[in-house]
Write a protein that holds these residues in place. Structure first.
Motif, PDB file in Angstrom:
ATOM      1  N   GLN A   8       0.829  -1.207   0.000  1.00 32.20           N
ATOM      2  CA  GLN A   8       0.000   0.000   0.000  1.00 32.20           C
ATOM      3  C   GLN A   8       0.865   1.259   0.000  1.00 32.20           C
ATOM      4  O   GLN A   8       0.551   2.231  -0.676  1.00 32.20           O
ATOM      5  N   LYS A   9       1.976   1.241   0.730  1.00 34.97           N
ATOM      6  CA  LYS A   9       2.877   2.399   0.724  1.00 34.97           C
ATOM      7  C   LYS A   9       3.448   2.623  -0.676  1.00 34.97           C
ATOM      8  O   LYS A   9       3.524   3.759  -1.151  1.00 34.97           O
ATOM      9  N   GLU A  10       3.836   1.545  -1.341  1.00 35.86           N
ATOM     10  CA  GLU A  10       4.350   1.648  -2.707  1.00 35.86           C
ATOM     11  C   GLU A  10       3.289   2.245  -3.628  1.00 35.86           C
ATOM     12  O   GLU A  10       3.575   3.117  -4.439  1.00 35.86           O
ATOM     13  N   TRP A  11       2.053   1.784  -3.499  1.00 40.47           N
ATOM     14  CA  TRP A  11       0.961   2.315  -4.318  1.00 40.47           C
ATOM     15  C   TRP A  11       0.722   3.791  -4.001  1.00 40.47           C
ATOM     16  O   TRP A  11       0.495   4.594  -4.898  1.00 40.47           O
ATOM     17  N   ASP A  12       0.739   4.123  -2.704  1.00 37.97           N
ATOM     18  CA  ASP A  12       0.565   5.532  -2.311  1.00 37.97           C
ATOM     19  C   ASP A  12       1.642   6.405  -2.948  1.00 37.97           C
ATOM     20  O   ASP A  12       1.349   7.482  -3.471  1.00 37.97           O
ATOM     21  N   ASP A  13       2.883   5.918  -2.895  1.00 37.90           N
ATOM     22  CA  ASP A  13       3.987   6.678  -3.494  1.00 37.90           C
ATOM     23  C   ASP A  13       3.773   6.868  -4.994  1.00 37.90           C
ATOM     24  O   ASP A  13       3.992   7.956  -5.533  1.00 37.90           O
ATOM     25  N   ARG A  14       3.346   5.813  -5.656  1.00 37.40           N
ATOM     26  CA  ARG A  14       3.130   5.906  -7.105  1.00 37.40           C
ATOM     27  C   ARG A  14       1.993   6.874  -7.440  1.00 37.40           C
ATOM     28  O   ARG A  14       2.120   7.695  -8.353  1.00 37.40           O
ATOM     29  N   ILE A  15       0.900   6.778  -6.705  1.00 40.21           N
ATOM     30  CA  ILE A  15      -0.231   7.688  -6.943  1.00 40.21           C
ATOM     31  C   ILE A  15       0.193   9.123  -6.671  1.00 40.21           C
ATOM     32  O   ILE A  15      -0.130  10.036  -7.448  1.00 40.21           O
ATOM     33  N   ASN A  16       0.917   9.349  -5.586  1.00 42.01           N
ATOM     34  CA  ASN A  16       1.388  10.705  -5.272  1.00 42.01           C
ATOM     35  C   ASN A  16       2.324  11.236  -6.354  1.00 42.01           C
ATOM     36  O   ASN A  16       2.259  12.418  -6.705  1.00 42.01           O
ATOM     37  N   ASN A  17       3.179  10.363  -6.898  1.00 41.81           N
ATOM     38  CA  ASN A  17       4.063  10.776  -7.992  1.00 41.81           C
ATOM     39  C   ASN A  17       3.270  11.128  -9.245  1.00 41.81           C
ATOM     40  O   ASN A  17       3.580  12.111  -9.926  1.00 41.81           O
ATOM     41  N   ILE A  18       2.262  10.332  -9.544  1.00 42.40           N
ATOM     42  CA  ILE A  18       1.412  10.607 -10.710  1.00 42.40           C
ATOM     43  C   ILE A  18       0.704  11.944 -10.541  1.00 42.40           C
ATOM     44  O   ILE A  18       0.690  12.775 -11.450  1.00 42.40           O
ATOM     45  N   LYS A  19       0.118  12.161  -9.370  1.00 42.88           N
ATOM     46  CA  LYS A  19      -0.596  13.421  -9.127  1.00 42.88           C
ATOM     47  C   LYS A  19       0.358  14.615  -9.158  1.00 42.88           C
ATOM     48  O   LYS A  19       0.011  15.674  -9.688  1.00 42.88           O
ATOM     49  N   ALA A  20       1.556  14.438  -8.618  1.00 45.14           N
ATOM     50  CA  ALA A  20       2.548  15.527  -8.642  1.00 45.14           C
ATOM     51  C   ALA A  20       2.956  15.838 -10.083  1.00 45.14           C
ATOM     52  O   ALA A  20       3.115  17.012 -10.447  1.00 45.14           O
ATOM     53  N   LEU A  21       3.126  14.808 -10.895  1.00 44.97           N
ATOM     54  CA  LEU A  21       3.485  15.005 -12.292  1.00 44.97           C
ATOM     55  C   LEU A  21       2.375  15.741 -13.043  1.00 44.97           C
ATOM     56  O   LEU A  21       2.642  16.666 -13.816  1.00 44.97           O
ATOM     57  N   ILE A  22       1.135  15.364 -12.776  1.00 45.31           N
ATOM     58  CA  ILE A  22       0.003  16.053 -13.406  1.00 45.31           C
ATOM     59  C   ILE A  22      -0.018  17.522 -12.985  1.00 45.31           C
ATOM     60  O   ILE A  22      -0.184  18.414 -13.820  1.00 45.31           O
ATOM     61  N   GLU A  24       2.471  19.309 -11.990  1.00 46.22           N
ATOM     62  CA  GLU A  24       3.626  19.969 -12.607  1.00 46.22           C
ATOM     63  C   GLU A  24       3.325  20.332 -14.059  1.00 46.22           C
ATOM     64  O   GLU A  24       3.622  21.441 -14.519  1.00 46.22           O
ATOM     65  N   ARG A  25       2.721  19.404 -14.786  1.00 47.25           N
ATOM     66  CA  ARG A  25       2.378  19.662 -16.194  1.00 47.25           C
ATOM     67  C   ARG A  25       1.332  20.766 -16.310  1.00 47.25           C
ATOM     68  O   ARG A  25       1.393  21.597 -17.216  1.00 47.25           O
ATOM     69  N   LYS A  26       0.361  20.767 -15.393  1.00 46.92           N
ATOM     70  CA  LYS A  26      -0.642  21.842 -15.394  1.00 46.92           C
ATOM     71  C   LYS A  26       0.010  23.192 -15.138  1.00 46.92           C
ATOM     72  O   LYS A  26      -0.322  24.182 -15.796  1.00 46.92           O
ATOM     73  N   SER A  27       0.931  23.244 -14.190  1.00 50.20           N
ATOM     74  CA  SER A  27       1.630  24.498 -13.895  1.00 50.20           C
ATOM     75  C   SER A  27       2.450  24.965 -15.087  1.00 50.20           C
ATOM     76  O   SER A  27       2.479  26.157 -15.403  1.00 50.20           O
ATOM     77  N   THR A  28       3.110  24.016 -15.745  1.00 52.20           N
ATOM     78  CA  THR A  28       3.892  24.353 -16.933  1.00 52.20           C
ATOM     79  C   THR A  28       2.989  24.919 -18.021  1.00 52.20           C
ATOM     80  O   THR A  28       3.324  25.922 -18.656  1.00 52.20           O
ATOM     81  N   LEU A  29       1.847  24.285 -18.229  1.00 52.40           N
ATOM     82  CA  LEU A  29       0.897  24.774 -19.226  1.00 52.40           C
ATOM     83  C   LEU A  29       0.402  26.173 -18.862  1.00 52.40           C
ATOM     84  O   LEU A  29       0.372  27.069 -19.715  1.00 52.40           O
ATOM     85  N   ASP A  30       0.025  26.370 -17.608  1.00 49.98           N
ATOM     86  CA  ASP A  30      -0.471  27.683 -17.173  1.00 49.98           C
ATOM     87  C   ASP A  30       0.591  28.769 -17.345  1.00 49.98           C
ATOM     88  O   ASP A  30       0.292  29.878 -17.788  1.00 49.98           O
ATOM     89  N   ARG A  31       1.830  28.430 -17.002  1.00 51.02           N
ATOM     90  CA  ARG A  31       2.925  29.390 -17.159  1.00 51.02           C
ATOM     91  C   ARG A  31       3.133  29.724 -18.644  1.00 51.02           C
ATOM     92  O   ARG A  31       3.299  30.882 -19.013  1.00 51.02           O
ATOM     93  N   TYR A  32       3.083  28.709 -19.497  1.00 49.23           N
ATOM     94  CA  TYR A  32       3.245  28.911 -20.940  1.00 49.23           C
ATOM     95  C   TYR A  32       2.126  29.798 -21.491  1.00 49.23           C
ATOM     96  O   TYR A  32       2.389  30.731 -22.252  1.00 49.23           O
ATOM     97  N   VAL A  33       0.910  29.512 -21.079  1.00 48.98           N
ATOM     98  CA  VAL A  33      -0.228  30.314 -21.544  1.00 48.98           C
ATOM     99  C   VAL A  33      -0.071  31.760 -21.091  1.00 48.98           C
ATOM    100  O   VAL A  33      -0.266  32.699 -21.872  1.00 48.98           O
ATOM    101  N   LYS A  34       0.301  31.945 -19.832  1.00 48.28           N
ATOM    102  CA  LYS A  34       0.436  33.302 -19.278  1.00 48.28           C
ATOM    103  C   LYS A  34       1.570  34.079 -19.940  1.00 48.28           C
ATOM    104  O   LYS A  34       1.421  35.247 -20.298  1.00 48.28           O
ATOM    105  N   GLU A  35       2.713  33.428 -20.120  1.00 48.15           N
ATOM    106  CA  GLU A  35       3.895  34.131 -20.616  1.00 48.15           C
ATOM    107  C   GLU A  35       3.968  34.208 -22.132  1.00 48.15           C
ATOM    108  O   GLU A  35       4.391  35.222 -22.684  1.00 48.15           O
ATOM    109  N   LYS A  69      -6.169  13.089 -13.022  1.00 48.69           N
ATOM    110  CA  LYS A  69      -5.985  13.211 -11.573  1.00 48.69           C
ATOM    111  C   LYS A  69      -7.145  12.535 -10.833  1.00 48.69           C
ATOM    112  O   LYS A  69      -6.931  11.838  -9.835  1.00 48.69           O
ATOM    113  N   LEU A  70      -8.352  12.708 -11.344  1.00 48.65           N
ATOM    114  CA  LEU A  70      -9.516  12.066 -10.737  1.00 48.65           C
ATOM    115  C   LEU A  70      -9.403  10.542 -10.845  1.00 48.65           C
ATOM    116  O   LEU A  70      -9.723   9.823  -9.893  1.00 48.65           O
ATOM    117  N   SER A  71      -8.931  10.045 -11.963  1.00 48.33           N
ATOM    118  CA  SER A  71      -8.738   8.600 -12.122  1.00 48.33           C
ATOM    119  C   SER A  71      -7.741   8.071 -11.097  1.00 48.33           C
ATOM    120  O   SER A  71      -7.940   6.998 -10.517  1.00 48.33           O
TER     121      SER A  71
END
Length: 101
Positions: A8-22, A24-35, A69-71
């Motif tokens: 379960q800890k391994e799964w938690d880590d993987r889910i947290n990494n996936i959500k963090a990556l999402i 990060e990509r959203k922030s990158t997109l928002d920054r690109y759109v803004k700038e 992220k919802l998935s």
């Protein structure tokens, strides 16, 4: 049955990494759109019709990020509640052919 705590800890880590990556990509997109795309609609070198297409695609991409992220949250909920019998199958995931008999 409920997974081993180490699993379960391994799964938690993987889910947290996936959500963090999402996120990060959203922030990158928002920054690109803004700038870089802030004035795309008024740019004299860009057809205004094409600017609308770009804005639509960006909106679609944001929705896709939220869907992913919802998935991930649904997967986490399901494995956390597996022993309680509260699991709800995710749409798009087939359980046919599994050995869950």
């Amino acid at each position: 049955r409920k997974p081993h705590p180490a699993v379960q800890k391994e799964w938690d880590d993987r889910i947290n990494n996936i959500k963090a990556l999402i996120d990060e990509r959203k922030s990158t997109l928002d920054r690109y759109v803004k700038e870089d795309l802030s004035a795309i609609g008024t740019n004299s070198f860009v057809d205004s019709g094409l600017a609308e297409v770009v804005e639509t695609k960006i909106s679609d991409l944001r929705k896709k990020f939220e869907s992913l992220k919802l998935s991930a949250e649904k997967v986490k909920y399901n494995y956390e509640h597996i022993a309680e019998g509260k699991i709800k199958p995710l749409s798009g995931i087939s359980t046919e052919g599994s050995d869950d008999t």
